[in-house]
Design an enzyme around this catalytic site. Sequence first.
Site, PDB file in Angstrom:
ATOM      1  N   LYS A  85      -0.193  -3.640  -6.091  1.00  0.00           N
ATOM      2  CA  LYS A  85      -0.574  -4.841  -5.345  1.00  0.00           C
ATOM      3  C   LYS A  85      -1.811  -5.445  -6.021  1.00  0.00           C
ATOM      4  O   LYS A  85      -2.804  -4.736  -6.243  1.00  0.00           O
ATOM      5  CB  LYS A  85      -0.908  -4.419  -3.916  1.00  0.00           C
ATOM      6  CG  LYS A  85      -0.781  -5.499  -2.865  1.00  0.00           C
ATOM      7  CD  LYS A  85      -1.018  -4.838  -1.499  1.00  0.00           C
ATOM      8  CE  LYS A  85      -0.806  -5.759  -0.361  1.00  0.00           C
ATOM      9  NZ  LYS A  85      -1.293  -5.188   0.904  1.00  0.00           N
TER      10      LYS A  85
HETATM   11  C1  E4P Z   1      -0.635  -7.194   3.739  1.00  0.00           C
HETATM   12  O1  E4P Z   1      -0.107  -6.546   2.851  1.00  0.00           O
HETATM   13  C2  E4P Z   1      -1.890  -6.825   4.392  1.00  0.00           C
HETATM   14  O2  E4P Z   1      -2.035  -5.425   4.351  1.00  0.00           O
HETATM   15  C3  E4P Z   1      -1.978  -7.180   5.840  1.00  0.00           C
HETATM   16  O3  E4P Z   1      -0.778  -7.739   6.333  1.00  0.00           O
HETATM   17  C4  E4P Z   1      -3.220  -7.865   6.250  1.00  0.00           C
HETATM   18  O4  E4P Z   1      -3.179  -8.139   7.623  1.00  0.00           O
HETATM   19  P1  E4P Z   1      -4.484  -8.476   8.492  1.00  0.00           P
HETATM   20  O5  E4P Z   1      -4.779  -9.933   8.341  1.00  0.00           O
HETATM   21  O6  E4P Z   1      -4.081  -8.147   9.894  1.00  0.00           O
HETATM   22  O7  E4P Z   1      -5.602  -7.615   7.977  1.00  0.00           O
END
Ligand code: E4P
Length: 218
Positions: A85
């Site tokens: 990622k």
């Molecule tokens: C995506 O891969 C992220 O881990 C995640 O969806 C972030 O979400 P949040 O805005 O609730 O932290």
Amino acid sequence: MKIFLDTADLGEIRRAADAGLIDGITTNPSLVAKVAGKRDPKEIYLEICKAVNGPVSLEVVGLDLSTMLAEGRKLAAIHENAVVKVPLTEAGLKACKALVSEGHRVNVTLCFSVTQAHLAAKAGATYISPFVGRIDDIAGEGMGLIHQIRQVYDNYGFATEILAASIRHPVHVVEAMMMGADCCTIPPSVLWQLSKHPLTDKGLEAFLKDWEGLGAKI
Ligand code: E4P
């Protein structure tokens, strides 16, 4: 639509994986920090990868291209389920292109606009992660972004999968399906909310009460 669990909590991951309900996992540095304590995050990543039969997104933390590439290669080597990622920055897009050309899968994260999503697709991203909830938080329309990206990817035949992220509640999940997102990454609490309906509980209670009157066994 594929369902990914958005967590690094192994207990939650096993609970959902054992039920056969998830297609993969997404983690991020904040989610790992919540569960790691003094443990090496790489150990946790390996356990997660072994617990599921599907892609597990593991995020780089370096900001420059060479650090991202070195970290990305290490993360990809953890397990065959690992997906690297990277953030949607100039260096992240370059890292995406390079890692994909080496045969790795890449999830480009922290996407907040359709122009960003277009560049991620051109960089060969396996997944693009638009953060729906964080856009809603600032009075934007997170799901509008999913709709735009769907249209652009379809217009030009990009194979990058749209992974709706930053999901806060079941309506986000419903909308992601309606917009044609390929995948949606969901916190465990929201996943289990999806199975609940008061009429199911009420109906079950009535069925069991009526059956009890028969005094019979199956
Ligand atoms: C995506 O891969 C992220 O881990 C995640 O969806 C972030 O979400 P949040 O805005 O609730 O932290």
